[in-house]
Design a protein around this motif. Structure first.
Motif, PDB file in Angstrom:
ATOM      1  N   PHE B 291       0.856  -1.044   0.005  1.00 21.63           N
ATOM      2  CA  PHE B 291      -0.032   0.138   0.014  1.00 21.63           C
ATOM      3  C   PHE B 291       1.008   1.257  -0.087  1.00 21.63           C
ATOM      4  CE2 PHE B 291      -1.663   3.425   2.407  1.00 21.63           C
ATOM      5  CZ  PHE B 291      -2.781   4.127   1.676  1.00 21.63           C
ATOM      6  N   ALA B 292       2.030   1.150   0.711  1.00 23.76           N
ATOM      7  CA  ALA B 292       2.874   2.255   0.894  1.00 23.76           C
ATOM      8  C   ALA B 292       3.244   2.829  -0.635  1.00 23.76           C
ATOM      9  CB  ALA B 292       4.015   2.159   1.886  1.00 23.76           C
ATOM     10  N   SER B 293       3.817   1.927  -1.314  1.00 26.53           N
ATOM     11  CA  SER B 293       4.325   2.137  -2.713  1.00 26.53           C
ATOM     12  C   SER B 293       3.333   2.685  -3.417  1.00 26.53           C
ATOM     13  CB  SER B 293       5.014   0.912  -3.163  1.00 26.53           C
ATOM     14  OG  SER B 293       6.287   0.610  -2.659  1.00 26.53           O
ATOM     15  N   LEU B 294       1.924   1.929  -3.450  1.00 31.23           N
ATOM     16  CA  LEU B 294       0.771   2.351  -4.101  1.00 31.23           C
ATOM     17  C   LEU B 294       0.431   3.971  -3.596  1.00 31.23           C
ATOM     18  CD1 LEU B 294      -2.514   2.620  -3.809  1.00 31.23           C
ATOM     19  CD2 LEU B 294      -1.516   2.172  -6.054  1.00 31.23           C
ATOM     20  N   LYS B 295       0.518   4.290  -2.549  1.00 34.64           N
ATOM     21  CA  LYS B 295       0.157   5.742  -1.949  1.00 34.64           C
ATOM     22  C   LYS B 295       1.246   6.575  -2.651  1.00 34.64           C
ATOM     23  CE  LYS B 295       0.553   8.170   2.249  1.00 34.64           C
ATOM     24  NZ  LYS B 295       0.627   8.064   3.654  1.00 34.64           N
ATOM     25  N   GLY B 296       2.508   5.929  -2.642  1.00 36.23           N
ATOM     26  CA  GLY B 296       3.567   7.162  -2.994  1.00 36.23           C
ATOM     27  C   GLY B 296       3.217   7.393  -4.896  1.00 36.23           C
ATOM     28  N   ALA B 297       2.939   6.130  -5.385  1.00 34.90           N
ATOM     29  CA  ALA B 297       2.574   6.337  -6.597  1.00 34.90           C
ATOM     30  C   ALA B 297       1.491   7.357  -6.937  1.00 34.90           C
ATOM     31  CB  ALA B 297       2.237   4.960  -7.388  1.00 34.90           C
ATOM     32  N   ALA B 298       0.648   7.179  -6.504  1.00 38.86           N
ATOM     33  CA  ALA B 298      -0.801   8.175  -6.233  1.00 38.86           C
ATOM     34  C   ALA B 298      -0.234   9.665  -6.053  1.00 38.86           C
ATOM     35  CB  ALA B 298      -1.694   7.705  -5.334  1.00 38.86           C
ATOM     36  N   ILE B 299       0.540   9.886  -5.363  1.00 35.48           N
ATOM     37  CA  ILE B 299       1.132  11.452  -4.975  1.00 35.48           C
ATOM     38  C   ILE B 299       2.048  11.668  -6.185  1.00 35.48           C
ATOM     39  CG2 ILE B 299       2.408  12.505  -3.284  1.00 35.48           C
ATOM     40  CD1 ILE B 299       1.755  10.767  -1.039  1.00 35.48           C
ATOM     41  N   TRP B 300       2.512  10.881  -6.745  1.00 33.82           N
ATOM     42  CA  TRP B 300       3.550  11.419  -7.779  1.00 33.82           C
ATOM     43  C   TRP B 300       2.711  11.467  -9.144  1.00 33.82           C
ATOM     44  CZ3 TRP B 300       6.320  12.420  -4.036  1.00 33.82           C
ATOM     45  CH2 TRP B 300       6.571  11.295  -3.043  1.00 33.82           C
ATOM     46  N   ILE B 301       1.602  10.570  -9.325  1.00 31.27           N
ATOM     47  CA  ILE B 301       0.855  10.937 -10.367  1.00 31.27           C
ATOM     48  C   ILE B 301      -0.079  12.469 -10.129  1.00 31.27           C
ATOM     49  CG2 ILE B 301      -1.533  10.277 -11.213  1.00 31.27           C
ATOM     50  CD1 ILE B 301      -0.408   7.152 -10.818  1.00 31.27           C
ATOM     51  N   SER B 302      -0.197  12.610  -8.999  1.00 27.91           N
ATOM     52  CA  SER B 302      -0.889  13.653  -8.858  1.00 27.91           C
ATOM     53  C   SER B 302      -0.042  15.117  -8.962  1.00 27.91           C
ATOM     54  CB  SER B 302      -1.469  13.838  -7.302  1.00 27.91           C
ATOM     55  OG  SER B 302      -2.430  14.936  -6.949  1.00 27.91           O
ATOM     56  N   ALA B 303       1.212  14.837  -8.757  1.00 29.96           N
ATOM     57  CA  ALA B 303       2.156  16.009  -8.658  1.00 29.96           C
ATOM     58  C   ALA B 303       2.467  16.284 -10.177  1.00 29.96           C
ATOM     59  CB  ALA B 303       3.606  15.489  -7.979  1.00 29.96           C
ATOM     60  N   ALA B 304       2.658  15.139 -11.111  1.00 25.00           N
ATOM     61  CA  ALA B 304       2.938  15.279 -12.351  1.00 25.00           C
ATOM     62  C   ALA B 304       1.771  16.002 -13.095  1.00 25.00           C
ATOM     63  CB  ALA B 304       2.930  13.802 -12.939  1.00 25.00           C
ATOM     64  N   ARG B 305       0.344  15.840 -12.703  1.00 29.24           N
ATOM     65  CA  ARG B 305      -0.586  16.476 -13.330  1.00 29.24           C
ATOM     66  C   ARG B 305      -0.737  18.037 -12.895  1.00 29.24           C
ATOM     67  NH1 ARG B 305      -5.131  14.252 -15.413  1.00 29.24           N
ATOM     68  NH2 ARG B 305      -6.690  15.765 -16.294  1.00 29.24           N
ATOM     69  N   SER B 320       9.195  14.407  -9.185  1.00 24.47           N
ATOM     70  CA  SER B 320       8.405  13.252  -8.361  1.00 24.47           C
ATOM     71  C   SER B 320       7.602  12.443  -9.732  1.00 24.47           C
ATOM     72  CB  SER B 320       7.337  13.978  -7.528  1.00 24.47           C
ATOM     73  OG  SER B 320       7.817  14.958  -6.598  1.00 24.47           O
ATOM     74  N   GLY B 321       7.204  13.169 -10.541  1.00 23.58           N
ATOM     75  CA  GLY B 321       6.352  12.558 -11.456  1.00 23.58           C
ATOM     76  C   GLY B 321       7.208  11.565 -12.629  1.00 23.58           C
ATOM     77  N   TRP B 322       8.510  11.716 -12.428  1.00 22.73           N
ATOM     78  CA  TRP B 322       9.488  11.095 -13.281  1.00 22.73           C
ATOM     79  C   TRP B 322      10.286   9.986 -12.300  1.00 22.73           C
ATOM     80  CZ3 TRP B 322      12.944  13.487 -17.497  1.00 22.73           C
ATOM     81  CH2 TRP B 322      12.181  13.913 -18.601  1.00 22.73           C
ATOM     82  N   TYR B 323      11.182  10.509 -11.335  1.00 26.88           N
ATOM     83  CA  TYR B 323      11.907   9.591 -10.563  1.00 26.88           C
ATOM     84  C   TYR B 323      11.316   8.887  -9.323  1.00 26.88           C
ATOM     85  CZ  TYR B 323      15.282   7.983  -7.175  1.00 26.88           C
ATOM     86  OH  TYR B 323      16.148   7.265  -6.338  1.00 26.88           O
ATOM     87  N   CYS B 324      10.427   9.392  -8.561  1.00 21.67           N
ATOM     88  CA  CYS B 324       9.721   8.713  -7.591  1.00 21.67           C
ATOM     89  C   CYS B 324       8.779   8.073  -8.314  1.00 21.67           C
ATOM     90  CB  CYS B 324       8.907   9.918  -6.906  1.00 21.67           C
ATOM     91  SG  CYS B 324      10.146  11.015  -6.039  1.00 21.67           S
ATOM     92  N   LEU B 325       7.696   8.166  -9.259  1.00 18.99           N
ATOM     93  CA  LEU B 325       7.030   7.343  -9.813  1.00 18.99           C
ATOM     94  C   LEU B 325       7.651   5.936 -10.453  1.00 18.99           C
ATOM     95  CD1 LEU B 325       3.890   6.718 -10.402  1.00 18.99           C
ATOM     96  CD2 LEU B 325       4.115   8.007 -12.333  1.00 18.99           C
ATOM     97  N   SER B 326       8.942   6.462 -11.046  1.00 14.78           N
ATOM     98  CA  SER B 326       9.365   5.333 -11.734  1.00 14.78           C
ATOM     99  C   SER B 326      10.023   4.275 -10.741  1.00 14.78           C
ATOM    100  CB  SER B 326      10.684   5.491 -12.586  1.00 14.78           C
ATOM    101  OG  SER B 326      11.717   5.927 -11.802  1.00 14.78           O
ATOM    102  N   VAL B 327      10.334   4.778  -9.565  1.00 17.26           N
ATOM    103  CA  VAL B 327      10.887   3.798  -8.423  1.00 17.26           C
ATOM    104  C   VAL B 327       9.778   3.067  -7.851  1.00 17.26           C
ATOM    105  CG1 VAL B 327      11.877   3.598  -6.149  1.00 17.26           C
ATOM    106  CG2 VAL B 327      12.870   5.448  -7.693  1.00 17.26           C
ATOM    107  N   HIS B 328       8.668   3.795  -7.741  1.00 16.95           N
ATOM    108  CA  HIS B 328       7.498   2.881  -6.969  1.00 16.95           C
ATOM    109  C   HIS B 328       6.793   2.108  -7.892  1.00 16.95           C
ATOM    110  CE1 HIS B 328       7.050   5.544  -3.263  1.00 16.95           C
ATOM    111  NE2 HIS B 328       7.404   4.335  -2.839  1.00 16.95           N
ATOM    112  N   ASN B 329       6.986   2.436  -9.127  1.00 18.70           N
ATOM    113  CA  ASN B 329       6.556   1.480 -10.414  1.00 18.70           C
ATOM    114  C   ASN B 329       7.289   0.158 -10.158  1.00 18.70           C
ATOM    115  OD1 ASN B 329       4.130   1.743 -12.033  1.00 18.70           O
ATOM    116  ND2 ASN B 329       5.045   3.373 -12.898  1.00 18.70           N
ATOM    117  N   ARG B 330       8.659   0.278 -10.308  1.00 26.75           N
ATOM    118  CA  ARG B 330       9.447  -0.873 -10.007  1.00 26.75           C
ATOM    119  C   ARG B 330       9.398  -1.686  -8.890  1.00 26.75           C
ATOM    120  NH1 ARG B 330      15.831  -1.364  -9.810  1.00 26.75           N
ATOM    121  NH2 ARG B 330      15.508  -0.379  -7.883  1.00 26.75           N
TER     122      ARG B 330
END
Lengths: 143, 342
Positions: B291-305, B320-330
């Protein structure tokens, strides 16, 4: 990769034009450091962007070709078959993205179908592609 | 900046009953991406004695990285400061726009400290063991606090131990639905997995800090944690939510055996258990880590928008939209694939 490189370049110029120095030295230093980092990452993305998308689209199409015959849902099977035979119209990032978004949406539907049918082998194949996708798109901060 | 300085002085003269108050060294500082943060000194006399206070102003931006509730953040500072945890003393909260154009709050500055960088392999250098022990101990004490006893039982969030997980999944799924700029097959798969495999009920409902991690606290030169910061996402929920977020691989993740660049994972969990009086049940914690990584992904998706639509062009949002989201996706891809033995 959103935002796209063009957006980052445009908004970075806009940010600089806003006169970040007026906010004070510490804030300006932090902002310039971040700008420097995202511009550096943009340069890497410019270099690898087309390659990532072409490779990813090719792998997803190959996966669809492999798994489509075993999908029971005839509508989904037909869409997978059609997508597996599609190709990228040009090497422009916008065209590659448009194709990639369609393929990724269909990939999500394929995974849901495999989950709902308990098709473990299909799920494993899909996750192999997703893992490769995530690894390939991982943003590296170093040189 | 002069206009802000003048308005701030006018406000504090009334708030602190100090008609001679002046503001010095007002400067915006980096950090706290969802609020504008300023450092300044307030100089005034109190019963004839000269006072020179270092203060922090946190003002709402025009657009925020995450939509947060400012009064909740202020009340969390207040409650945990009074409880004796290392939290800056809150001074004033204004929800209106009259004084400084946008809502804001003011708190004491904890001086001569640094934060650890989330991308640094050694964010706390030689103090990593000492910092790590305090870090998990303080988190355990936050989990141990009774929300009702500290006046925060009306916070947003889960109402019962059974809905803590589903409440948070629904919250962040809504963010993803609203802000997703491109199809996210891994993030969507994570949402489905989280719903299909709910964790055991929470052991209790506590105040969850919401962003308890490397980089969100101040440490002095001796390795003493002096202030836990950024309570803006605090809410009621499962104590394991904060623990899982704290050990997420994104934070100083060079060595997975030492989450957050501090102490070994097993020791971290043991310290947290001792301080909280709760169990870090492996099955439940595993769910909360995904869940923590999903929550992070949501925050980074929001930041990119936010960034792409020009509402907040702070480059941290692009990063955040690039680096952080790419880490959490992996991270999510690895963990979810492992669930089916792929």
């Amino acid at each position: 990769m959103r935002p796209e490189v063009g957006t980052i370049l445009g908004l970075s110029v806009q940010k600089l034009a806003m006169g970040i120095g007026q906010e004070g030295a510490a804030f300006a230093q932090g902002t310039v450091g971040l700008l420097s980092m995202v511009l550096s990452l943009s340069a890497k993305e410019y270099e690898r962007g087309a390659d990532i998308r072409v490779t990813e689209n090719r792998e997803i199409r190959a996966l669809f070709a492999e798994l489509a015959p075993s999908v029971e849902d005839s509508k989904l099977r037909a869409e997978l078959t059609e997508a597996s035979a599609s190709s990228d119209p040009t090497l422009r990032i916008s065209d590659l993205n448009a194709a990639n978004y369609k393929l990724r949406r269909l990939l999500t539907r394929l995974l849901i179908d495999a989950e709902e049918h308990g098709a473990l082998d299909a799920q494993k194949r899909i996750w192999a592609v997703l893992n490769a996708l995530a690894e390939r798109r991982l943003v590296q901060l170093g040189p | 900046m002069n206009e802000l300085e003048d308005k701030l002085a006018l406000y504090l003269r009334v708030k602190l009953a100090a008609p001679d108050l002046t503001i010095a060294n007002l400067a915006r500082i980096p950090g706290g991406a969802s609020r504008e943060t300023y450092r300044f000194r307030a100089c005034y006399a109190e019963r004839g004695k000269p006072i020179d206070r270092a203060l922090i102003l946190r003002r709402d931006p025009v657009a925020s990285l995450i939509e947060t509730e400012r009064s909740a953040e202020y009340r969390a500072y207040d409650a945990f400061h009074k409880l004796g945890l290392p939290v800056p003393e809150p001074i004033a909260l204004e929800l209106g726009s009259e004084a400084l154009e946008r809502p804001f709050f003011i708190m004491a500055e904890v001086e001569n400290c640094t934060t650890g960088g989330i991308m640094s392999p050694e964010p706390y250098g030689p103090h990593r063991e000492r910092v790590g022990r305090q870090f998990y101990s303080v988190l355990g004490k936050i989990a141990a606090a009774d929300p009702k006893a500290i006046g925060l039982d009306d916070f947003d969030g889960a109402k019962t131990v059974r809905d803590a997980a589903s409440h948070e999944v629904a919250r962040w799924e809504k963010v993803i639905d609203e802000d997703e700029l491109e199809p996210q097959p891994i993030v969507r798969a994570a949402l489905r997995w989280l719903k299909r495999n709910p964790p055991p009920p929470a052991q209790k409902i506590c105040v969850v800090h919401g962003d308890y991690r490397t980089g969100n606290f101040l440490v002095d030169d001796n390795g003493e944690i002096r202030a836990i910061l950024d309570w803006e996402m605090s809410h009621l929920g499962d104590p394991l939510e904060d623990l899982a977020w704290a050990i997420d691989p994104l934070w100083a993740g060079a060595d997975p055996a030492r989450p957050g660049g501090m102490i070994a994972r097993a020791e971290a969990l043991r310290i947290w258990e001792n301080a909280s009086g709760l169990q870090a049940d492996p099955k439940a914690l595993h769910w909360w880590e995904i869940f923590a990584s999903l929550k992070g992904a949501a925050i980074w998706i929001s930041a990119a928008r936010e960034y792409e639509e020009g509402r907040n062009i702070d480059p941290v949002n692009a990063f955040s939209g690039w680096y952080c989201l790419s880490v959490h996706n992996r991270v999510l891809a690895e963990r979810l694939a492992a669930e089916i033995g792929a």
